[in-house]
Design an enzyme around this catalytic site. Sequence first.
Site, PDB file in Angstrom:
ATOM      1  N   ASP A  13       0.847  -1.204   0.000  1.00 50.20           N
ATOM      2  CA  ASP A  13       0.000   0.000   0.000  1.00 50.20           C
ATOM      3  C   ASP A  13       0.874   1.242   0.000  1.00 50.20           C
ATOM      4  OD1 ASP A  13      -2.333   1.405  -0.085  1.00 50.20           O
ATOM      5  OD2 ASP A  13      -2.844   1.142   2.021  1.00 50.20           O
ATOM      6  N   GLY A  14       0.351   2.308  -0.598  1.00 54.75           N
ATOM      7  CA  GLY A  14       1.036   3.588  -0.634  1.00 54.75           C
ATOM      8  C   GLY A  14       0.200   4.671   0.004  1.00 54.75           C
ATOM      9  N   GLU A  52       2.186   3.831  -4.429  1.00 56.43           N
ATOM     10  CA  GLU A  52       1.559   2.527  -4.662  1.00 56.43           C
ATOM     11  C   GLU A  52       2.489   1.626  -5.473  1.00 56.43           C
ATOM     12  OE1 GLU A  52      -1.047   1.519  -3.270  1.00 56.43           O
ATOM     13  OE2 GLU A  52      -2.419   3.178  -2.874  1.00 56.43           O
ATOM     14  N   ASP A  74      -4.822  -2.314  -2.821  1.00 53.66           N
ATOM     15  CA  ASP A  74      -6.103  -1.634  -3.003  1.00 53.66           C
ATOM     16  C   ASP A  74      -6.013  -0.559  -4.092  1.00 53.66           C
ATOM     17  OD1 ASP A  74      -4.785   0.505  -1.772  1.00 53.66           O
ATOM     18  OD2 ASP A  74      -5.742   0.176   0.164  1.00 53.66           O
ATOM     19  N   HIS A 115      -9.317   0.136   3.259  1.00 48.72           N
ATOM     20  CA  HIS A 115      -9.997   0.528   4.496  1.00 48.72           C
ATOM     21  C   HIS A 115     -11.225  -0.343   4.746  1.00 48.72           C
ATOM     22  CE1 HIS A 115      -7.377   4.009   4.283  1.00 48.72           C
ATOM     23  NE2 HIS A 115      -7.841   4.254   3.081  1.00 48.72           N
ATOM     24  N   ASP A 125      -1.624  -0.351   5.122  1.00 49.55           N
ATOM     25  CA  ASP A 125      -2.002   1.063   5.060  1.00 49.55           C
ATOM     26  C   ASP A 125      -1.393   1.832   6.231  1.00 49.55           C
ATOM     27  OD1 ASP A 125      -3.834   3.317   4.060  1.00 49.55           O
ATOM     28  OD2 ASP A 125      -4.509   3.074   6.124  1.00 49.55           O
TER      29      ASP A 125
END
Length: 207
Positions: A13-14, A52, A74, A115, A125
Amino acid sequence: MAPASREYLVYADGSCLGNPGPGGWGVVVRDRDGHVTELNGYAPSTTNNRMELMAAIEGLRATEPGAVVTLRSDSQYVVNSMTLHWKRNKNQDLWELLDAETKSRRVSFEWVRGHGDDPTNNRADELALSGANRRLIADGASMLRREPRASNNDDLIVETELSILLKRGESIRECAGCGEKFVSRRAGEDYCSLILCQFQARSDLTK
């Protein structure tokens, strides 16, 4: 008989505080035996898409070539570009790195909702957000693992003009921690004054 390839589940995740702005990436790597490795990193001025991509790159780099990897993200930008061949208009340097890491492994890209109720994705995240805030707390993370920042003409002009104003014994050096240029006031000074870099400098002295 050839040994079986190692299998990994990677969450990447970024995060970016502004777009562009300070950014971070976070990675959670789980192997078949259940061993978990966490990594994160920081970039001073970047975009969410670049972070990302960096997360996916670093996630694959945490596995050995030839491994079987399921990479979950995501980011539709990353996943759909790799699976549906979305057109890549920007960030060609990072796409090339991601392609290279992918080609040396058997990688499946999967999209997960951000999320949501996936605790491992939520952890990635958290790591990315911590990276964006320069809190590199992940297991195994180097103090400042960052994407390279290209020099521009303004930087070169300022550096040239500053070099004329340096006092005796001063020099312009590249920090061994964060990679940024800084004014060194003594020989052998390899780290700038940022707290994380000074922590790394002092840690090196105790090794």
